[in-house]
Design a protein around this motif. Structure first.
Motif, PDB file in Angstrom:
ATOM      1  N   VAL A 241      16.704   2.067  -3.314  1.00 56.66           N
ATOM      2  CA  VAL A 241      16.746   3.327  -4.044  1.00 56.66           C
ATOM      3  C   VAL A 241      17.768   4.244  -3.386  1.00 56.66           C
ATOM      4  CG1 VAL A 241      14.854   4.326  -2.696  1.00 56.66           C
ATOM      5  CG2 VAL A 241      15.360   5.218  -4.968  1.00 56.66           C
ATOM      6  N   GLY A 242      18.560   4.899  -4.217  1.00 56.87           N
ATOM      7  CA  GLY A 242      19.654   5.720  -3.714  1.00 56.87           C
ATOM      8  C   GLY A 242      21.000   5.048  -3.878  1.00 56.87           C
ATOM      9  N   ILE A 243      20.973   3.758  -4.131  1.00 54.54           N
ATOM     10  CA  ILE A 243      22.205   3.003  -4.376  1.00 54.54           C
ATOM     11  C   ILE A 243      22.134   2.461  -5.797  1.00 54.54           C
ATOM     12  CG2 ILE A 243      23.648   1.076  -3.651  1.00 54.54           C
ATOM     13  CD1 ILE A 243      22.426   1.312  -0.895  1.00 54.54           C
ATOM     14  N   GLY A 244      22.956   2.952  -6.688  1.00 51.90           N
ATOM     15  CA  GLY A 244      22.927   2.490  -8.069  1.00 51.90           C
ATOM     16  C   GLY A 244      21.869   3.217  -8.881  1.00 51.90           C
ATOM     17  N   PRO A 245      21.532   2.678 -10.052  1.00 50.88           N
ATOM     18  CA  PRO A 245      20.548   3.334 -10.933  1.00 50.88           C
ATOM     19  C   PRO A 245      19.149   3.297 -10.333  1.00 50.88           C
ATOM     20  CG  PRO A 245      21.143   1.164 -11.783  1.00 50.88           C
ATOM     21  CD  PRO A 245      22.067   1.441 -10.635  1.00 50.88           C
ATOM     22  N   LEU A 246      18.293   4.195 -10.811  1.00 56.14           N
ATOM     23  CA  LEU A 246      16.921   4.236 -10.328  1.00 56.14           C
ATOM     24  C   LEU A 246      16.191   2.961 -10.724  1.00 56.14           C
ATOM     25  CD1 LEU A 246      15.948   7.952 -11.134  1.00 56.14           C
ATOM     26  CD2 LEU A 246      16.787   6.985  -8.980  1.00 56.14           C
ATOM     27  N   PRO A 247      15.326   2.428  -9.848  1.00 51.88           N
ATOM     28  CA  PRO A 247      14.630   1.164 -10.146  1.00 51.88           C
ATOM     29  C   PRO A 247      13.593   1.341 -11.253  1.00 51.88           C
ATOM     30  CG  PRO A 247      13.814   2.121  -8.101  1.00 51.88           C
ATOM     31  CD  PRO A 247      14.990   2.947  -8.507  1.00 51.88           C
ATOM     32  N   ASP A 248      13.331   0.252 -11.959  1.00 55.27           N
ATOM     33  CA  ASP A 248      12.303   0.293 -13.005  1.00 55.27           C
ATOM     34  C   ASP A 248      10.930  -0.017 -12.404  1.00 55.27           C
ATOM     35  OD1 ASP A 248      12.251  -2.461 -12.560  1.00 55.27           O
ATOM     36  OD2 ASP A 248      13.478  -2.912 -14.327  1.00 55.27           O
ATOM     37  N   ALA A 249       9.906   0.015 -13.238  1.00 52.44           N
ATOM     38  CA  ALA A 249       8.532  -0.154 -12.759  1.00 52.44           C
ATOM     39  C   ALA A 249       8.313  -1.525 -12.130  1.00 52.44           C
ATOM     40  CB  ALA A 249       7.554   0.060 -13.915  1.00 52.44           C
ATOM     41  N   GLU A 250       8.923  -2.546 -12.689  1.00 53.99           N
ATOM     42  CA  GLU A 250       8.747  -3.901 -12.150  1.00 53.99           C
ATOM     43  C   GLU A 250       9.356  -4.002 -10.750  1.00 53.99           C
ATOM     44  OE1 GLU A 250       9.975  -8.544 -13.214  1.00 53.99           O
ATOM     45  OE2 GLU A 250      10.283  -6.933 -14.689  1.00 53.99           O
ATOM     46  N   ALA A 251      10.536  -3.441 -10.568  1.00 50.50           N
ATOM     47  CA  ALA A 251      11.176  -3.479  -9.247  1.00 50.50           C
ATOM     48  C   ALA A 251      10.361  -2.692  -8.232  1.00 50.50           C
ATOM     49  CB  ALA A 251      12.589  -2.923  -9.347  1.00 50.50           C
ATOM     50  N   LEU A 252       9.822  -1.545  -8.651  1.00 52.69           N
ATOM     51  CA  LEU A 252       9.016  -0.740  -7.732  1.00 52.69           C
ATOM     52  C   LEU A 252       7.740  -1.477  -7.332  1.00 52.69           C
ATOM     53  CD1 LEU A 252       9.365   2.821  -9.329  1.00 52.69           C
ATOM     54  CD2 LEU A 252      10.401   1.975  -7.216  1.00 52.69           C
ATOM     55  N   ALA A 253       7.150  -2.207  -8.257  1.00 48.23           N
ATOM     56  CA  ALA A 253       5.936  -2.969  -7.947  1.00 48.23           C
ATOM     57  C   ALA A 253       6.236  -4.047  -6.912  1.00 48.23           C
ATOM     58  CB  ALA A 253       5.359  -3.581  -9.216  1.00 48.23           C
ATOM     59  N   ARG A 254       7.381  -4.709  -7.011  1.00 45.58           N
ATOM     60  CA  ARG A 254       7.757  -5.732  -6.032  1.00 45.58           C
ATOM     61  C   ARG A 254       7.982  -5.109  -4.655  1.00 45.58           C
ATOM     62  NH1 ARG A 254      11.165  -7.667 -10.214  1.00 45.58           N
ATOM     63  NH2 ARG A 254      12.962  -6.718  -9.134  1.00 45.58           N
ATOM     64  N   VAL A 255       8.655  -3.964  -4.630  1.00 43.20           N
ATOM     65  CA  VAL A 255       8.910  -3.299  -3.353  1.00 43.20           C
ATOM     66  C   VAL A 255       7.597  -2.895  -2.689  1.00 43.20           C
ATOM     67  CG1 VAL A 255       9.832  -1.195  -2.318  1.00 43.20           C
ATOM     68  CG2 VAL A 255      11.224  -2.512  -3.936  1.00 43.20           C
ATOM     69  N   GLU A 256       6.683  -2.303  -3.477  1.00 45.29           N
ATOM     70  CA  GLU A 256       5.401  -1.867  -2.913  1.00 45.29           C
ATOM     71  C   GLU A 256       4.592  -3.053  -2.406  1.00 45.29           C
ATOM     72  OE1 GLU A 256       1.315   0.264  -4.431  1.00 45.29           O
ATOM     73  OE2 GLU A 256       3.217   1.078  -5.170  1.00 45.29           O
ATOM     74  N   THR A 281      10.246   3.371  -0.804  1.00 41.98           N
ATOM     75  CA  THR A 281      10.027   3.114  -2.220  1.00 41.98           C
ATOM     76  C   THR A 281      10.261   4.409  -2.973  1.00 41.98           C
ATOM     77  OG1 THR A 281       8.503   2.177  -3.867  1.00 41.98           O
ATOM     78  CG2 THR A 281       7.549   3.608  -2.168  1.00 41.98           C
ATOM     79  N   MET A 282      10.107   4.352  -4.273  1.00 41.82           N
ATOM     80  CA  MET A 282      10.247   5.543  -5.107  1.00 41.82           C
ATOM     81  C   MET A 282       8.967   5.724  -5.905  1.00 41.82           C
ATOM     82  SD  MET A 282      13.062   6.418  -8.079  1.00 41.82           S
ATOM     83  CE  MET A 282      12.065   5.690  -9.392  1.00 41.82           C
ATOM     84  N   VAL A 283       8.538   6.979  -6.017  1.00 40.45           N
ATOM     85  CA  VAL A 283       7.296   7.296  -6.727  1.00 40.45           C
ATOM     86  C   VAL A 283       7.578   8.440  -7.689  1.00 40.45           C
ATOM     87  CG1 VAL A 283       4.912   8.064  -6.492  1.00 40.45           C
ATOM     88  CG2 VAL A 283       5.912   6.589  -4.723  1.00 40.45           C
ATOM     89  N   TRP A 284       7.218   8.253  -8.959  1.00 43.02           N
ATOM     90  CA  TRP A 284       7.363   9.329  -9.925  1.00 43.02           C
ATOM     91  C   TRP A 284       6.255  10.352  -9.723  1.00 43.02           C
ATOM     92  CZ3 TRP A 284      11.725   9.792 -12.497  1.00 43.02           C
ATOM     93  CH2 TRP A 284      12.492   8.655 -12.749  1.00 43.02           C
ATOM     94  N   PRO A 285       6.502  11.620 -10.015  1.00 40.27           N
ATOM     95  CA  PRO A 285       5.472  12.657  -9.793  1.00 40.27           C
ATOM     96  C   PRO A 285       4.130  12.329 -10.432  1.00 40.27           C
ATOM     97  CG  PRO A 285       7.584  13.686 -10.290  1.00 40.27           C
ATOM     98  CD  PRO A 285       7.774  12.206 -10.481  1.00 40.27           C
ATOM     99  N   ALA A 286       4.171  11.776 -11.627  1.00 36.98           N
ATOM    100  CA  ALA A 286       2.909  11.466 -12.311  1.00 36.98           C
ATOM    101  C   ALA A 286       2.137  10.344 -11.627  1.00 36.98           C
ATOM    102  CB  ALA A 286       3.194  11.085 -13.772  1.00 36.98           C
ATOM    103  N   ASP A 287       2.823   9.543 -10.813  1.00 34.50           N
ATOM    104  CA  ASP A 287       2.178   8.402 -10.167  1.00 34.50           C
ATOM    105  C   ASP A 287       1.842   8.660  -8.697  1.00 34.50           C
ATOM    106  OD1 ASP A 287       2.553   7.018 -12.540  1.00 34.50           O
ATOM    107  OD2 ASP A 287       4.521   6.251 -11.915  1.00 34.50           O
TER     108      ASP A 287
END
Length: 527
Positions: A241-256, A281-287
């Motif tokens: 995260v921080g390099i390129g586009p923001l990750p999607d939910a599937e990518a975030l689940a793998r990272v977590e 990792t990256m976390v959206w405010p709602a999550d």
């Protein structure tokens, strides 16, 4: 000629200083090259002890605004080359100019002030004043500007942990002062090779040797008896995260999933504190609430303290986010949430403003934290020392250009404040650092994919002089340097001259002139 002084031995005309003096621009070129070669990444620390010498020599033999502009330009070129060594992907090369320009402006100013100091106090006073003003400039870079301790001469000596022990008394700036003092005293010997100047230069070198000896003794005494330890861990991440586009939910689940797997692995190895990297990792405010609940449950299940760092976007165009960590107790509760106080210039993070946090754990002691660039600012380490912190969790994210120097710089904060540090680093060197600045364990992000570092660190921090008195050396040097400049100006002012002639013990200028004329006449008669 009988009675002539033999103290001063001018160098022969063919000596290298004479050759450079005939082409002053060579001094500027040499100064820029030495500066670039001694600072930042791949820096040769031994060159730092002479790096200011060419600029000092040039300034001694030059005058006028053109010479001043040339010196400023050479300083800018040297700092740009130095900073360019740390500006690697994903940073644009233009960042080297944005960083080097203010650093060059601040740290070249004392070279223009050494002349008045020399006229007011002589060579030795000028050397002390120059070193003090350079330290004051370094202090301004982190106290009033957003550049931290980058550019400090003390950072060139990160390989000399014995010398760095001085930071427990004066902070990093004490080491910088010695570097500048040695360089200025050597230049003075080069220009005025008299016995007093040689003695002064040897004295400066002797002080450095003495400080290193005391530092070695401090390190030896710290190892003379065993100390209670606690096992801690730094775990890496697969997140980009921080390099390129923001990750999607599937990518975030793998990272977590990878983070929690490594957390469990570190707990099985006996770690009671586990620190994730910055932007793990990256976390959206709602999550965020659900994310904290999941990590808290893992902390409760394993019976460990977890410092989970993540970014939380609040806007996408333009990108703005919170760069934060949450500390979870072994019961699964959130002890505190901390937002990065000093985002790197250009980083779109919302700076935190809360006081430095403190959590007291029965098994780990007094814990606190910061994030990466925060620890390039000594006042944050001092805030931890004021809280009596035993261990600092320091999630970090570097890049190739500052790896591993950034982790080594963090070790100076450990020496200053007397606390251990767990620096868990994405794209860089993770390390466990004890209160004396020694790396008890380290692992590079680029060495394999396991990315689990487990090590033992002392259970308790130590008290330091610097932690008790604060960051007084830097501003103290500034007051000393400015006071010396004011007194040098006063000594040369007409008011001071007029007042000094009015003292009962001093004859008036008219009386002195009369005496000189009388003496000249008597000498002519005798001849």
């Amino acid at each position: 000629m009988t009675g002539a002084s033999t103290d001063v031995c001018p160098p022969p005309a063919w000596a290298w200083p004479g050759l450079l003096d005939r082409r002053p621009w060579l001094w500027l070129a040499l100064g820029a090259l030495l500066l670039a070669a001694s600072q930042m990444r791949f820096g040769l620390g031994v060159l730092a002890w002479v790096a200011p010498l060419p600029f000092l020599r040039y300034r001694r033999g030059s005058s006028g605004w053109r010479a001043g502009v040339a010196l400023g330009a050479a300083s800018f070129v040297g700092w740009t080359l130095a900073v360019a060594k740390i500006v690697t992907a994903p940073l644009p090369i233009a960042m080297s100019v944005l960083f080097s320009a203010p650093i060059a402006l601040v740290l070249s100013t004392p070279f223009f002030l050494v002349g008045p100091l020399r006229r007011g106090f002589g060579e030795r006073g000028a050397a002390l004043g120059f070193a003090a003003l350079m330290v004051a400039g370094e202090w301004v870079l982190h106290a009033a500007l957003p550049f931290g301790v980058w550019g400090a001469a003390g950072n060139t000596q990160l390989g000399h942990i014995d010398l760095l022990q001085l930071a427990s008394v004066t902070g990093l700036h004490g080491v910088s002062f010695l570097v500048y003092l040695v360089a200025a005293s050597l230049e003075s010997v080069l220009a005025v090779p008299s016995r007093p100047q040689r003695v002064f230069a040897l004295g400066a070198v002797a002080v450095v040797v003495a400080v290193m000896g005391v530092g070695q003794a401090r390190l030896a005494l710290s190892s003379a008896s065993g100390t209670e330890q606690r096992r801690v861990a730094a775990i890496g991440t697969d997140s980009t995260v921080g390099i390129g586009p923001l990750p999607d939910a599937e990518a975030l689940a793998r990272v977590e999933a990878g983070l929690l797997r490594r957390t469990r692995e570190a707990a099985r190895a006996g770690a009671s504190l586990i620190v994730w990297t910055e932007a793990a990792t990256m976390v959206w405010p709602a999550d965020e609430a659900a994310f904290q609940a999941r990590v808290g449950e893992v902390a409760r299940e394993l019976g460990v303290v977890i410092v989970a760092a993540y970014v939380m976007p609040v806007a996408e165009a333009p990108l703005r986010y919170h760069n934060r960590y949450a500390m979870f107790t072994s019961e699964g509760a959130v002890a505190h949430v901390y937002d990065k106080h000093h985002p790197v210039p250009g980083e779109p993070a919302i700076a935190g403003t809360t006081p430095m946090p403190l959590y007291v754990d029965p098994g780990l002691g007094r814990l606190s934290g910061a994030i990466c660039y925060d620890y390039d600012f000594p006042r944050l380490g001092l805030a931890h020392a004021a809280l009596g912190v035993d261990l600092v969790a320091l999630p970090a994210s570097d890049w190739r250009g500052i790896d591993p120097i950034h982790t080594e710089m963090a070790a100076v904060r450990a020496i200053e404040g007397g606390q251990s540090i767990v620096r868990s680093t994405r794209f860089g060197l993770s390390a466990g650092i004890d209160p004396y600045g020694r790396l008890r364990g380290s692992l590079s992000h680029f060495d394999g994919v396991q990315r689990v570092l487990v090590m033992d660190l002392p259970h308790h921090g130590i008290c330091t002089v610097y932690g008790a008195i604060g960051d007084v050396f830097g501003p103290g040097c500034g007051l000393f340097g400015l006071g010396a400049l004011a007194l040098a100006w006063l000594r040369r002012s007409r008011w001071y001259a007029a007042r000094s002639w009015q003292t009962p013990s001093s004859p008036s200028p008219r009386a002195l002139s009369s005496r000189r004329a009388s003496s000249s006449g008597s000498m002519a008669t005798r001849c």
